[in-house]
Design an enzyme around this catalytic site. Sequence first.
Site, short mmCIF file in Angstrom:
data_model
loop_
_atom_site.label_atom_id
_atom_site.label_comp_id
_atom_site.label_asym_id
_atom_site.label_seq_id
_atom_site.Cartn_x
_atom_site.Cartn_y
_atom_site.Cartn_z
N GLN A 159 0.85 -1.18 0.00
CA GLN A 159 0.00 0.00 0.00
C GLN A 159 0.88 1.23 0.00
O GLN A 159 1.98 1.23 0.54
CB GLN A 159 -0.92 0.01 1.22
CG GLN A 159 -2.01 -1.04 1.19
CD GLN A 159 -2.91 -0.95 2.40
OE1 GLN A 159 -2.45 -0.68 3.51
NE2 GLN A 159 -4.21 -1.16 2.20
N GLY B 13 0.81 5.88 -1.05
CA GLY B 13 0.02 7.10 -1.10
C GLY B 13 -1.05 7.06 -2.17
O GLY B 13 -2.10 7.71 -2.05
N ASP C 262 11.09 11.84 -0.20
CA ASP C 262 10.53 10.89 0.78
C ASP C 262 11.33 9.59 0.77
O ASP C 262 10.76 8.50 0.69
CB ASP C 262 9.06 10.62 0.47
CG ASP C 262 8.35 9.92 1.63
OD1 ASP C 262 8.87 9.98 2.76
OD2 ASP C 262 7.29 9.31 1.41
#
Length: 676
Positions: free
Chosen positions: A372, A374, A488
Amino acid sequence: MLPFRYPNDTYDRYWHSSLKDDWIEIASSSTINTASNSDGAYGLPAEVMKTAAKTQNASIPLKDYFTLNPLLKYYCYFHFAEVEKLEPGQQRELTISLDGQRYLTESLILDYLNPHTIVQDNPPITGESSLHFSINAAQGTHLPPILNAYEIFEWVELPNEPTATEDVQAIMEIKTRYNVTRNWQGDPCVPSEYLWDGLNCTNDNPPRIITLNLSSSKLTGDITTSFSKLELLQSLDLSFNNLTGPLPQVLEQLPNLNTLDLRGNKFTGSIPEVLLEHFRNGKLDLRVDARPDLCLYNSCKGKKKKEFVIPVLASFITAVSILLFIVSALAIYRRKRGSATVTKPSIKSKNRQYSYSEVVKITNNFKNIIGQGGFGNVYLGKLKDEIQVAVKFLSPSSKQGYKEFRAEAQLLMVVHHRNLVTLVGYCDDGENKALVYEYMANGNLQQHLSVTNPNVLTWNERLCIAVDAAHGLEYLHNGCKPPIIHRDLKPSNILLNEYMQAKIADFGLSRAFTTESDFHVSTRPAGTWGYVDPEIPTARNSNKKSDVYSFGIILLELITGRPAIIRGPMRNNHILDWVNPLIERADIQNIVDPRLEGEFSTHSAWKIVEIAMSCALPVAIQRPDMSQVLTELKECLALVLTRGRNQRMTTECRTSSMPHNTFHVELESEIAPIAR
C-alpha cells in the site's frame, strides 16, 4: 598515529605527533615546502612538518620509546625542519642515539624551513622488545633539540605482487599530466587497505586498475591518451572538471568500459561512434551534457549541431511545457466556444499503455495485494509473457490526484537507471489510473530490517544495498538535468529484486528543481517522520541535501538494525540520539546490529558510521554530495571484499539484475597490521 606511505614501499608508515611532559610545541610559518628539497620524496604533509617539539633547554634531550614485537622487523625514521627564525649566526645542531648507540656518524645541522629526513639503513631492527631514542643538542651548542616527526615502520610481507607495470606507468602519467593533488603515493593497489583515492583494483596477481574516479579534481586541458593504457578499466569518471577539446578516439580502445561520466566539462566536436554504439546497445552508461559544441554524430560540417543529453530531462521539460501550452490554448478556445467540457491531456510514451480491462486481467481481478502507498493498493500482476509486475492503482479516495499520477508517469518514462525501479507501462482509462512497474521479488528494505524477519541481512549484503541505493540517488541528483529530489527517501522506498539488487522507488512524486535555490515550486510538507531534514521547517522546501540527510538515516538503520524512530515506554527517541553516545564511547560492538553476532568488519563499520553521520549533519551545507557519498561507500565495500577476516568468508554483491554479472569473491584468513 596517522598512516602515510612512501613511494614504492612495502610497509605501513606512521608519524607521531604527541608531546611529552617536558616537550614544548613550536609553530612555524605555513610556507614550509616539503617537496622542494632532497628529502621531498618522503612526502610528509606540510601540516606535520610546519610544527615541531623542543625541550626547555639544550641540556635536556628529547626522549621516547616504543614496545616492539621481537618476532617482527622495524625501521626508524626521523624528520626535522628548522621552524624558528634564529638570530644571525645561530644554527641548531643535533645528535641522535638509538638504544644508547650513536645513530649518526656526524651531527645534523638544520636549515630554516628546509626539511631533512634521517633514514635508518639496513639491517632492520629485529629481536628487540622495545626501542629507545634520544635527540640531543650537539656538544658545545646552546639551542635545545627539536623534532618535527618520527616514524616506526613495521615490515609487512605483502600477499600480492605490486600493481601491473603498465597500469602504474599509465596512472603516473595521468598524475603528472593533470598535477593530481590527492594522496597518491606508493603502489596504487597494494596493500588493498591503502588503495589510492578514487581507484578500485582486481584481486589478481598482479592487481589491475578497474575503476578511476577523478570527478571534481580540477583537471584541465584535453583527455590524455594515457587513459587508454588502463586496459581493464571498467568505470571512468571525469565529471565536473575543466576538460576541453574533442573526445579522443582512444576511449574506444577500452573494451571493458561500462561507465563513462563526462559531465561538467567543455568538450567540443563529436562523440566517437563506437561509444555511441555501445550506449545504444546498453553496454555503456554514458553521461554527457547538452552542449552546443558537442555533436551527436561524427561530422558536424554543414549540419545543425544536435544536443546529446543523458538523461533527456532537459528536452523533456521543454516538450511538456509546449504540451501544457497547447492544452491551455485548447481549453481557452473551448470556453470561448461555450463548451463546458475540458479534457485532461493523455500521456504519450513509448511505454505500453494498458486499458482498464487489461489491468483487471493482468492483476487477476486485483486478487493479490502486495503493498500500500500514497496512491492506494499495489497488486501483483502477470503479463502475457508470464513476466511478473507490480500494479500501483490510483484509489478514488487517494489524497493524490491526476497531477501526481501524471508527474510520476512522465518522470519514470524518461529516467532509467539500474538502481531505479523501471516503469513497464501505465493505464489512463477515464477515472482509472494505474502504473505498472517491474516486480521486485524481495520486497523492500524495511521488511528485511524488521526484527520479525528471520533472514538477517549479512554485513556485506547491507553494504551492497547501501551502494546500490547510493547509485540510484546519485543518478537522480547528478545524472538528471534538472536534478530530481526524491523528498521521501526511506527503507520502504528501497526495493529488492530476486538477486537482492536494491532499486529506489516512488521518486516520481518528487520535484525537479532547476537550481538548488529554486524554492518557489512548492511549500507542501514532504517526507516521513524520522527521515525529514531538520532544516526543512525553516527552509520550507526539500533540496539535494535533504535527500542526503534521509540517506544518512537509512545508513544508520542498515548498520544498527534499528528504525529511525525508536519507540520507548516513556518517549520515542530518534536513532541519532541513540547512536551519538555510543559513537562518543567508540562502542562499535553495540552500534552494529546485534543480530549479526559480531560477523562484520570493524574497520568498514566505523567507516560507514562516519559516512552516515556526515550525511545526517544538522546543517545542510555541511553534508556531502551524493557523488562523494557513493565514492566513499564503494571504497568501504571494496575494503570488505578485498580484506579477509578471522575466518573464511564468501561475499556476493550483485552489480546487475542478471546473475552472470554477480561479483563473487572468496577470501581466506588474513592477518594484517592496523594503523594505530
